[in-house]
Write a protein that holds these residues in place. Structure first.
Motif, PDB file in Angstrom:
ATOM      1  N   ALA A 121     -30.431   9.668 -14.653  1.00  0.00           N
ATOM      2  CA  ALA A 121     -29.874  10.581 -13.658  1.00  0.00           C
ATOM      3  C   ALA A 121     -28.385  10.330 -13.481  1.00  0.00           C
ATOM      4  O   ALA A 121     -27.588  11.255 -13.311  1.00  0.00           O
ATOM      5  N   MET A 122     -28.002   9.045 -13.506  1.00  0.00           N
ATOM      6  CA  MET A 122     -26.601   8.663 -13.432  1.00  0.00           C
ATOM      7  C   MET A 122     -26.352   7.553 -14.434  1.00  0.00           C
ATOM      8  O   MET A 122     -27.078   6.561 -14.474  1.00  0.00           O
ATOM      9  N   ALA A 123     -25.346   7.729 -15.264  1.00  0.00           N
ATOM     10  CA  ALA A 123     -25.008   6.715 -16.259  1.00  0.00           C
ATOM     11  C   ALA A 123     -23.494   6.524 -16.284  1.00  0.00           C
ATOM     12  O   ALA A 123     -22.734   7.489 -16.174  1.00  0.00           O
ATOM     13  N   ARG A 124     -23.078   5.279 -16.425  1.00  0.00           N
ATOM     14  CA  ARG A 124     -21.657   4.989 -16.598  1.00  0.00           C
ATOM     15  C   ARG A 124     -21.518   3.848 -17.591  1.00  0.00           C
ATOM     16  O   ARG A 124     -22.198   2.830 -17.488  1.00  0.00           O
ATOM     17  N   GLN A 125     -20.610   4.035 -18.549  1.00  0.00           N
ATOM     18  CA  GLN A 125     -20.307   3.010 -19.535  1.00  0.00           C
ATOM     19  C   GLN A 125     -18.843   2.638 -19.444  1.00  0.00           C
ATOM     20  O   GLN A 125     -17.969   3.492 -19.635  1.00  0.00           O
ATOM     21  N   ASP A 126     -18.565   1.374 -19.123  1.00  0.00           N
ATOM     22  CA  ASP A 126     -17.202   0.855 -19.085  1.00  0.00           C
ATOM     23  C   ASP A 126     -16.952   0.008 -20.323  1.00  0.00           C
ATOM     24  O   ASP A 126     -17.702  -0.930 -20.611  1.00  0.00           O
ATOM     25  N   ILE A 127     -15.882   0.330 -21.045  1.00  0.00           N
ATOM     26  CA  ILE A 127     -15.543  -0.344 -22.295  1.00  0.00           C
ATOM     27  C   ILE A 127     -14.147  -0.930 -22.170  1.00  0.00           C
ATOM     28  O   ILE A 127     -13.200  -0.212 -21.819  1.00  0.00           O
ATOM     29  N   GLU A 186     -29.614  19.480 -16.371  1.00  0.00           N
ATOM     30  CA  GLU A 186     -30.091  19.407 -14.989  1.00  0.00           C
ATOM     31  C   GLU A 186     -28.955  18.924 -14.080  1.00  0.00           C
ATOM     32  O   GLU A 186     -27.881  19.507 -14.073  1.00  0.00           O
ATOM     33  N   ARG A 187     -29.159  17.836 -13.331  1.00  0.00           N
ATOM     34  CA  ARG A 187     -28.106  17.314 -12.444  1.00  0.00           C
ATOM     35  C   ARG A 187     -27.623  15.935 -12.899  1.00  0.00           C
ATOM     36  O   ARG A 187     -27.185  15.129 -12.080  1.00  0.00           O
ATOM     37  N   GLN A 188     -27.671  15.685 -14.176  1.00  0.00           N
ATOM     38  CA  GLN A 188     -27.250  14.391 -14.692  1.00  0.00           C
ATOM     39  C   GLN A 188     -25.759  14.143 -14.453  1.00  0.00           C
ATOM     40  O   GLN A 188     -24.933  15.057 -14.509  1.00  0.00           O
ATOM     41  N   GLU A 189     -25.449  12.867 -14.211  1.00  0.00           N
ATOM     42  CA  GLU A 189     -24.065  12.402 -14.073  1.00  0.00           C
ATOM     43  C   GLU A 189     -23.822  11.367 -15.165  1.00  0.00           C
ATOM     44  O   GLU A 189     -24.615  10.439 -15.335  1.00  0.00           O
ATOM     45  N   SER A 190     -22.718  11.511 -15.896  1.00  0.00           N
ATOM     46  CA  SER A 190     -22.420  10.540 -16.944  1.00  0.00           C
ATOM     47  C   SER A 190     -20.919  10.312 -17.026  1.00  0.00           C
ATOM     48  O   SER A 190     -20.145  11.265 -17.056  1.00  0.00           O
ATOM     49  N   ALA A 229     -25.012  21.056 -19.695  1.00  0.00           N
ATOM     50  CA  ALA A 229     -25.821  22.209 -19.309  1.00  0.00           C
ATOM     51  C   ALA A 229     -26.160  22.143 -17.819  1.00  0.00           C
ATOM     52  O   ALA A 229     -25.949  21.130 -17.148  1.00  0.00           O
ATOM     53  N   ASP A 230     -26.673  23.252 -17.305  1.00  0.00           N
ATOM     54  CA  ASP A 230     -27.169  23.352 -15.925  1.00  0.00           C
ATOM     55  C   ASP A 230     -26.088  22.923 -14.925  1.00  0.00           C
ATOM     56  O   ASP A 230     -24.982  23.428 -14.959  1.00  0.00           O
ATOM     57  N   ARG A 231     -26.395  21.954 -14.053  1.00  0.00           N
ATOM     58  CA  ARG A 231     -25.433  21.494 -13.041  1.00  0.00           C
ATOM     59  C   ARG A 231     -25.014  20.053 -13.302  1.00  0.00           C
ATOM     60  O   ARG A 231     -24.747  19.286 -12.376  1.00  0.00           O
ATOM     61  N   SER A 232     -24.945  19.688 -14.560  1.00  0.00           N
ATOM     62  CA  SER A 232     -24.578  18.321 -14.920  1.00  0.00           C
ATOM     63  C   SER A 232     -23.077  18.102 -14.748  1.00  0.00           C
ATOM     64  O   SER A 232     -22.284  19.035 -14.659  1.00  0.00           O
ATOM     65  N   HIS A 233     -22.711  16.826 -14.711  1.00  0.00           N
ATOM     66  CA  HIS A 233     -21.319  16.429 -14.465  1.00  0.00           C
ATOM     67  C   HIS A 233     -20.943  15.319 -15.434  1.00  0.00           C
ATOM     68  O   HIS A 233     -21.590  14.272 -15.474  1.00  0.00           O
ATOM     69  N   GLY A 234     -19.917  15.544 -16.216  1.00  0.00           N
ATOM     70  CA  GLY A 234     -19.439  14.544 -17.153  1.00  0.00           C
ATOM     71  C   GLY A 234     -18.048  14.068 -16.789  1.00  0.00           C
ATOM     72  O   GLY A 234     -17.241  14.815 -16.232  1.00  0.00           O
ATOM     73  N   ASP A 290     -22.033  27.800 -16.175  1.00  0.00           N
ATOM     74  CA  ASP A 290     -20.865  27.949 -15.309  1.00  0.00           C
ATOM     75  C   ASP A 290     -20.928  27.016 -14.101  1.00  0.00           C
ATOM     76  O   ASP A 290     -19.983  26.954 -13.306  1.00  0.00           O
ATOM     77  N   ARG A 291     -22.026  26.260 -13.956  1.00  0.00           N
ATOM     78  CA  ARG A 291     -22.134  25.283 -12.870  1.00  0.00           C
ATOM     79  C   ARG A 291     -21.914  23.849 -13.343  1.00  0.00           C
ATOM     80  O   ARG A 291     -21.875  22.936 -12.521  1.00  0.00           O
ATOM     81  N   ALA A 292     -21.796  23.653 -14.637  1.00  0.00           N
ATOM     82  CA  ALA A 292     -21.507  22.324 -15.163  1.00  0.00           C
ATOM     83  C   ALA A 292     -20.031  22.000 -14.946  1.00  0.00           C
ATOM     84  O   ALA A 292     -19.178  22.890 -14.950  1.00  0.00           O
ATOM     85  N   VAL A 293     -19.736  20.707 -14.749  1.00  0.00           N
ATOM     86  CA  VAL A 293     -18.373  20.277 -14.436  1.00  0.00           C
ATOM     87  C   VAL A 293     -17.998  19.096 -15.330  1.00  0.00           C
ATOM     88  O   VAL A 293     -18.791  18.168 -15.518  1.00  0.00           O
ATOM     89  N   MET A 294     -16.786  19.145 -15.860  1.00  0.00           N
ATOM     90  CA  MET A 294     -16.255  18.046 -16.667  1.00  0.00           C
ATOM     91  C   MET A 294     -14.916  17.603 -16.111  1.00  0.00           C
ATOM     92  O   MET A 294     -14.023  18.422 -15.890  1.00  0.00           O
ATOM     93  N   ASP A 295     -14.783  16.312 -15.850  1.00  0.00           N
ATOM     94  CA  ASP A 295     -13.498  15.715 -15.468  1.00  0.00           C
ATOM     95  C   ASP A 295     -13.039  14.833 -16.614  1.00  0.00           C
ATOM     96  O   ASP A 295     -13.759  13.919 -17.027  1.00  0.00           O
ATOM     97  N   THR A 296     -11.841  15.081 -17.133  1.00  0.00           N
ATOM     98  CA  THR A 296     -11.344  14.305 -18.261  1.00  0.00           C
ATOM     99  C   THR A 296      -9.925  13.853 -18.001  1.00  0.00           C
ATOM    100  O   THR A 296      -9.102  14.607 -17.479  1.00  0.00           O
ATOM    101  N   LYS A 297      -9.647  12.603 -18.341  1.00  0.00           N
ATOM    102  CA  LYS A 297      -8.343  12.017 -18.069  1.00  0.00           C
ATOM    103  C   LYS A 297      -7.971  11.050 -19.190  1.00  0.00           C
ATOM    104  O   LYS A 297      -8.122   9.838 -19.057  1.00  0.00           O
ATOM    105  N   PRO A 298      -7.467  11.548 -20.314  1.00  0.00           N
ATOM    106  CA  PRO A 298      -6.979  10.650 -21.370  1.00  0.00           C
ATOM    107  C   PRO A 298      -5.585  10.139 -21.014  1.00  0.00           C
ATOM    108  O   PRO A 298      -4.764  10.860 -20.449  1.00  0.00           O
ATOM    109  N   GLU A 299      -5.308   8.862 -21.348  1.00  0.00           N
ATOM    110  CA  GLU A 299      -4.019   8.259 -20.984  1.00  0.00           C
ATOM    111  C   GLU A 299      -3.495   7.379 -22.110  1.00  0.00           C
ATOM    112  O   GLU A 299      -4.256   6.705 -22.803  1.00  0.00           O
ATOM    113  N   LEU A 300      -2.175   7.370 -22.245  1.00  0.00           N
ATOM    114  CA  LEU A 300      -1.480   6.428 -23.119  1.00  0.00           C
ATOM    115  C   LEU A 300      -0.459   5.672 -22.275  1.00  0.00           C
ATOM    116  O   LEU A 300       0.284   6.279 -21.500  1.00  0.00           O
ATOM    117  N   GLU A 301      -0.429   4.360 -22.439  1.00  0.00           N
ATOM    118  CA  GLU A 301       0.564   3.533 -21.761  1.00  0.00           C
ATOM    119  C   GLU A 301       1.234   2.682 -22.826  1.00  0.00           C
ATOM    120  O   GLU A 301       0.665   1.713 -23.316  1.00  0.00           O
TER     121      GLU A 301
END
Length: 430
Positions: A256-262, A283-287, A311-316, A344-355
């Motif tokens: 239902a909720m997954a997070r991977q920190d690398i 569905e309503r998955q968060e990743s 798909a659906d109301r998932s959030h990446g 149209d209810r799925a949401v993606m937040d993306t933030k690539p960065e170079l330092e």
């Protein structure tokens, strides 16, 4: 729920067989977690990740012997039949379902808890994380039960891959804290495939430390396909030596909720870091995928490609940061995140960065979020292909080039099969 009640509900009896230094390190880690608590959206690295479902659930330690352990991941194991296999059920080594082939002299492959009890110098694996908000590493250090230990001496090549299956199973909300170590000696070569699966509302909090010495090569591929009632948090710390190769890939399908920190550090000259993956959500998955890759030596190379479909109301969420130190001249780093929204209810937040602090580098990054190609879908349907099958074909075509980055053929086929099963379930033939 605050940090202290979490510790109280997850409390486990002290293991009298553990060395005293380990008990001290565990207590220090639990104290750090109690003081810092869970990160919130006020922390930049966590502002897109929704933790309410996890922090609002009361977890107990997962039972040692769930009732259906005999059916542990049969399909997942069968697909990798020609491999060394280690199975951990609810965070505990299960020798009955494991199978270790003949190993070269000096190789240790087995339980991290067993290895740790015999190696006092391993207290370096319990150093305080640099990030004060790193709750999940601290919690894992304080409460882990077991996990993979793979120690390969210099010059050794393991012909058969190592498959590690973490199976979680519980009737009620239960926590699995798994900790492991992969240490590859100078010039050694190994392939490791980790699978996370299970049944029920389990929370797997996995932490892995990877050390790749000079001139060594590690293929490290992971499949997260847990129950859709489950939670998954993973932390991966990688160190890569001179002329060494780390080839990593993560396929995220479940929970239902997954997070991977690398966190990867290229500490030797001409080191290569491949950190890529695919996420397929519904569905309503968060990743969330959050990576920090640090170039600390000249002539290093990073290739990071993450692609997914929502798909659906998932959030990446993708938060990828590549840091290039001043000393790391001639760095070549490439980062790309591409996502297709299937609703149209799925949401993606993306933030690539170079330092970048070096002045002689070749670095690029990019991110796109869009829809399936309507023209391509119309073309397929006009040739008599059913709508669901047409969409499945386009999804597979979109993510397959990321999977092709996996250099090990057997691992690539394993991951491709998992994608095919996801597509067959979501887009069945009519």
């Amino acid at each position: 729920m605050s940090a202290v009640p979490f510790l109280e509900t997850l409390a486990v009896p002290a293991n009298q067989a553990e060395p005293a230094w380990l008990g001290t390190k565990r207590a220090e880690a639990r104290q750090r977690f109690a003081e810092a608590g869970f990160p919130t959206k006020r922390h930049e690295a966590w502002r897109f990740t929704e933790l309410k479902g996890l922090t609002g659930t009361s977890f107990a330690p997962a039972p040692a012997k769930p009732g259906n352990a005999t059916v542990v991941g049969e399909r997942l194991c069968r697909l990798l039949s020609h491999a060394n296999r280690l199975v951990f059920v609810n965070g505990r080594f299960d020798p009955d379902h494991s199978h270790i082939c003949s190993l070269p002299p000096g190789v240790f492959l087995g339980s991290f808890a067993d290895w740790l009890a015999k190696n006092g110098e391993a207290d370096a694996l319990f150093e305080r994380p640099a990030d004060a908000t790193d709750a999940f590493r601290a919690l894992n250090q304080g409460l882990f039960t077991d996990g993979l230990a793979l120690i390969v001496p210099a010059g050794v090549t393991l012909d058969d891959p190592v498959h590690v299956l973490y199976w979680g199973e519980a009737d009620a909300s239960a926590s699995v804290q798994a900790k492991g170590l992969i240490r590859i000696g100078t010039g050694a070569q190994v392939t490791v495939i980790e699978s996370f699966a299970g049944v029920g509302a389990t929370w797997t909090n996995a932490a892995m430390t990877v050390e790749v010495a000079d001139h060594a090569k590690l293929g490290h591929y992971r499949l997260q396909d847990e129950d859709l009632r489950a939670f998954h948090t993973g932390t991966l710390d990688v160190s890569i030596g001179a002329d060494a190769i780390y080839d990593g890939f993560t396929l995220s399908l479940g929970a239902a909720m997954a997070r991977q920190d690398i966190r990867a550090k290229l500490v030797g000259e001409r080191a290569f870091c491949g950190v890529s993956g695919v996420y397929l959500l519904a569905e309503r998955q968060e990743s969330t995928v959050a990576s920090v890759i640090e170039h600390l030596a000249p002539h290093g190379e990073t290739k990071e490609v993450f692609k997914g479909c929502l798909a659906d109301r998932s959030h990446g969420v993708f938060q990828g940061q590549i840091k290039v130190a001043q000393v790391a001249q001639k760095t070549d780093a490439y980062q790309l995140n591409k996502t297709v929204l299937l609703s149209d209810r799925a949401v993606m937040d993306t933030k690539p960065e170079l330092e970048i602090f070096a002045d002689d580098v070749k670095c690029s990054h990019g991110a796109t979020v869009g829809d399936l190609d309507e023209a391509a879908e119309f073309y397929l349907r006009s040739r008599g292909i059913a709508p669901e099958q047409a969409r499945a074909m386009l999804i597979e075509a979109f993510v397959v080039d990321a999977v092709e980055l996996v250099s090990h053929e057997q691992a690539r086929d394993y991951l491709t099969d998992a994608i095919g099963r996801w597509l067959a379930f979501r887009h069945p033939e009519k």
